[in-house]
Design a protein around this motif. Structure first.
Motif, PDB file in Angstrom:
ATOM      1  N   PHE A 262      40.587 -25.551  69.066  1.00 25.78           N
ATOM      2  CA  PHE A 262      39.878 -25.340  70.330  1.00 25.78           C
ATOM      3  C   PHE A 262      39.010 -24.086  70.288  1.00 25.78           C
ATOM      4  CE2 PHE A 262      42.606 -28.367  72.778  1.00 25.78           C
ATOM      5  CZ  PHE A 262      41.581 -29.009  73.444  1.00 25.78           C
ATOM      6  N   LEU A 263      39.379 -23.112  69.484  1.00 26.66           N
ATOM      7  CA  LEU A 263      38.577 -21.890  69.392  1.00 26.66           C
ATOM      8  C   LEU A 263      37.188 -22.169  68.816  1.00 26.66           C
ATOM      9  CD1 LEU A 263      41.245 -19.309  68.156  1.00 26.66           C
ATOM     10  CD2 LEU A 263      40.379 -19.662  70.483  1.00 26.66           C
ATOM     11  N   GLY A 264      37.032 -23.289  68.145  1.00 27.30           N
ATOM     12  CA  GLY A 264      35.732 -23.665  67.600  1.00 27.30           C
ATOM     13  C   GLY A 264      34.876 -24.477  68.549  1.00 27.30           C
ATOM     14  N   MET A 265      35.331 -24.658  69.786  1.00 27.95           N
ATOM     15  CA  MET A 265      34.577 -25.473  70.736  1.00 27.95           C
ATOM     16  C   MET A 265      33.177 -24.948  71.039  1.00 27.95           C
ATOM     17  SD  MET A 265      36.131 -28.247  71.566  1.00 27.95           S
ATOM     18  CE  MET A 265      36.578 -28.294  69.843  1.00 27.95           C
ATOM     19  N   PRO A 266      32.976 -23.626  71.200  1.00 27.95           N
ATOM     20  CA  PRO A 266      31.593 -23.169  71.436  1.00 27.95           C
ATOM     21  C   PRO A 266      30.646 -23.586  70.312  1.00 27.95           C
ATOM     22  CG  PRO A 266      33.146 -21.430  71.983  1.00 27.95           C
ATOM     23  CD  PRO A 266      33.938 -22.522  71.322  1.00 27.95           C
ATOM     24  N   ALA A 267      31.107 -23.459  69.071  1.00 23.19           N
ATOM     25  CA  ALA A 267      30.269 -23.853  67.937  1.00 23.19           C
ATOM     26  C   ALA A 267      30.028 -25.354  67.921  1.00 23.19           C
ATOM     27  CB  ALA A 267      30.920 -23.407  66.626  1.00 23.19           C
ATOM     28  N   THR A 268      31.071 -26.134  68.226  1.00 20.15           N
ATOM     29  CA  THR A 268      30.928 -27.597  68.250  1.00 20.15           C
ATOM     30  C   THR A 268      29.914 -28.032  69.293  1.00 20.15           C
ATOM     31  OG1 THR A 268      33.225 -27.866  67.537  1.00 20.15           O
ATOM     32  CG2 THR A 268      32.170 -29.771  68.555  1.00 20.15           C
ATOM     33  N   MET A 269      29.992 -27.423  70.477  1.00 18.84           N
ATOM     34  CA  MET A 269      29.055 -27.773  71.542  1.00 18.84           C
ATOM     35  C   MET A 269      27.628 -27.368  71.180  1.00 18.84           C
ATOM     36  SD  MET A 269      30.736 -29.312  73.950  1.00 18.84           S
ATOM     37  CE  MET A 269      29.827 -29.150  75.486  1.00 18.84           C
ATOM     38  N   LEU A 270      27.468 -26.169  70.617  1.00 20.34           N
ATOM     39  CA  LEU A 270      26.131 -25.718  70.226  1.00 20.34           C
ATOM     40  C   LEU A 270      25.517 -26.655  69.191  1.00 20.34           C
ATOM     41  CD1 LEU A 270      26.561 -21.836  69.959  1.00 20.34           C
ATOM     42  CD2 LEU A 270      24.975 -23.050  71.468  1.00 20.34           C
ATOM     43  N   TYR A 271      26.322 -27.072  68.208  1.00 16.75           N
ATOM     44  CA  TYR A 271      25.781 -27.973  67.189  1.00 16.75           C
ATOM     45  C   TYR A 271      25.363 -29.303  67.810  1.00 16.75           C
ATOM     46  CZ  TYR A 271      25.319 -31.421  63.599  1.00 16.75           C
ATOM     47  OH  TYR A 271      24.814 -32.447  62.840  1.00 16.75           O
TER      48      TYR A 271
ATOM     49  N   SER B 193      33.715 -23.935  59.458  1.00 19.57           N
ATOM     50  CA  SER B 193      32.671 -24.909  59.123  1.00 19.57           C
ATOM     51  C   SER B 193      31.873 -25.308  60.365  1.00 19.57           C
ATOM     52  CB  SER B 193      33.289 -26.141  58.463  1.00 19.57           C
ATOM     53  OG  SER B 193      34.203 -26.789  59.324  1.00 19.57           O
ATOM     54  N   GLN B 194      32.540 -25.391  61.511  1.00 21.17           N
ATOM     55  CA  GLN B 194      31.829 -25.685  62.750  1.00 21.17           C
ATOM     56  C   GLN B 194      30.869 -24.559  63.112  1.00 21.17           C
ATOM     57  OE1 GLN B 194      35.241 -26.303  65.272  1.00 21.17           O
ATOM     58  NE2 GLN B 194      35.191 -28.524  65.046  1.00 21.17           N
ATOM     59  N   CYS B 195      31.307 -23.328  62.891  1.00 21.92           N
ATOM     60  CA  CYS B 195      30.439 -22.176  63.159  1.00 21.92           C
ATOM     61  C   CYS B 195      29.218 -22.194  62.246  1.00 21.92           C
ATOM     62  CB  CYS B 195      31.212 -20.876  62.978  1.00 21.92           C
ATOM     63  SG  CYS B 195      32.463 -20.571  64.252  1.00 21.92           S
ATOM     64  N   ILE B 196      29.403 -22.627  61.000  1.00 23.09           N
ATOM     65  CA  ILE B 196      28.283 -22.701  60.064  1.00 23.09           C
ATOM     66  C   ILE B 196      27.263 -23.736  60.535  1.00 23.09           C
ATOM     67  CG2 ILE B 196      27.626 -23.426  57.732  1.00 23.09           C
ATOM     68  CD1 ILE B 196      30.228 -22.135  56.745  1.00 23.09           C
ATOM     69  N   SER B 197      27.725 -24.913  60.937  1.00 25.20           N
ATOM     70  CA  SER B 197      26.796 -25.954  61.398  1.00 25.20           C
ATOM     71  C   SER B 197      26.065 -25.503  62.660  1.00 25.20           C
ATOM     72  CB  SER B 197      27.544 -27.264  61.650  1.00 25.20           C
ATOM     73  OG  SER B 197      28.493 -27.127  62.691  1.00 25.20           O
ATOM     74  N   ALA B 198      26.770 -24.811  63.571  1.00 26.44           N
ATOM     75  CA  ALA B 198      26.140 -24.312  64.794  1.00 26.44           C
ATOM     76  C   ALA B 198      25.093 -23.244  64.469  1.00 26.44           C
ATOM     77  CB  ALA B 198      27.196 -23.744  65.739  1.00 26.44           C
ATOM     78  N   PHE B 199      25.443 -22.336  63.568  1.00 28.25           N
ATOM     79  CA  PHE B 199      24.502 -21.276  63.177  1.00 28.25           C
ATOM     80  C   PHE B 199      23.237 -21.870  62.571  1.00 28.25           C
ATOM     81  CE2 PHE B 199      22.896 -18.641  59.672  1.00 28.25           C
ATOM     82  CZ  PHE B 199      22.477 -17.523  60.382  1.00 28.25           C
TER      83      PHE B 199
END
Length: 267
Positions: free
Chosen positions: A146-155, A207-213
């Protein structure tokens, strides 16, 4: 036009044979959807091979929840996709408002989901009648996820905006890069660092943060219609209403099958 440093990623659907261009647009889109679901599958494979039965059961018990969330996010981003496609080539100002409203919504909703999910992960798994012997491990995995949700949503929202102007390739490239990193980090955290369930969850978040970035950086460097300027991030109420009018029904439609799997697992 979707372009970066002189290279265009737009597909001209108005001339030439339609089938090759239709495949060129849809195949990357389908592959992206499959890849997002494979993130959790990669976690299951690694813990099943190198951790233990309880770890495998803990990650597997979250599969239906993660599938539900993935379908929901993809559905919500449809609202941004459709609205951006409507304004593309017709109203530059409205398109810019849609882009910046969508990206800010994705960030704020992701932060909300991260907080709510981290606090309510154990309760969700208890409602699903997760076996007590794997409940603690399953809760740990879901909280980190769940901590990766911001990145998932941004991507998802950023990718939807790029697809609205005909660019389905770059979102796939970004997700493929993140998927490769996810597998490598899974193996490193589980085998080398012995982090077990926490390791595969952490690998997924990174990995989610990488895709969002990558998708945010792509939009910031865009010289075309979907250029993102962080200083212009703002929620225009009329654009928010239009996005939700399409996105919410699409999101709820997307979770119907996943919700049935959650009910089956709970039973």
């Amino acid at each position: 036009m979707a372009q970066s440093h002189g290279k265009t990623y737009e597909i001209d659907m108005c001339s030439g044979a339609i089938l090759p261009k239709l495949l060129q647009f849809t195949v990357p889109l389908m592959c992206s959807s499959v890849l997002q679901l494979l993130f959790n599958a990669a976690d299951i494979i690694v813990v099943g091979r190198f951790a233990g039965d309880n770890s495998l059961a803990a990650v597997g018990s979250n599969s239906s929840i993660i599938a539900l969330l993935t379908n929901l996010f993809i559905g919500l981003s449809v609202g941004a996709n459709i609205l951006a496609a409507r304004f593309f080539g017709a109203n530059v100002e409205s398109l810019s408002q849609t882009v910046h409203t969508s990206m800010l919504i994705s960030l704020l909703s992701g932060i909300f989901l991260a907080i709510a999910g981290a606090c309510g992960a154990r309760t969700i798994l208890v409602w699903m009648q997760t076996p007590s012997n794997v409940l603690d491990l399953a809760t740990l995995y879901l909280r980190i996820y769940f901590l990766g949700m911001p990145a998932t949503m941004l991507y998802n929202f950023g990718a939807a905006l790029l697809r609205a102007v005909g660019d389905t390739r770059r979102p796939l490239y970004f997700l493929l890069t993140a998927g490769i990193v996810n597998v490598i980090l899974n193996l490193f955290f589980v085998i080398v660092c012995s982090l077990d369930v926490a390791g595969v969850a952490l690998a997924t978040v990174i990995s989610q943060c990488i895709s969002a970035f990558l998708v945010v950086l792509c939009m910031m460097r865009e010289t075309g219609a979907v250029h993102l300027d962080l200083r212009k991030l703002h929620i225009w109420p009329v654009r928010l209403k239009q996005i939700l009018q399409t996105g919410l029904p699409a999101g709820f439609q997307g979770i119907l099958f996943a919700l049935s799997n959650v009910v089956i697992q709970s039973s």
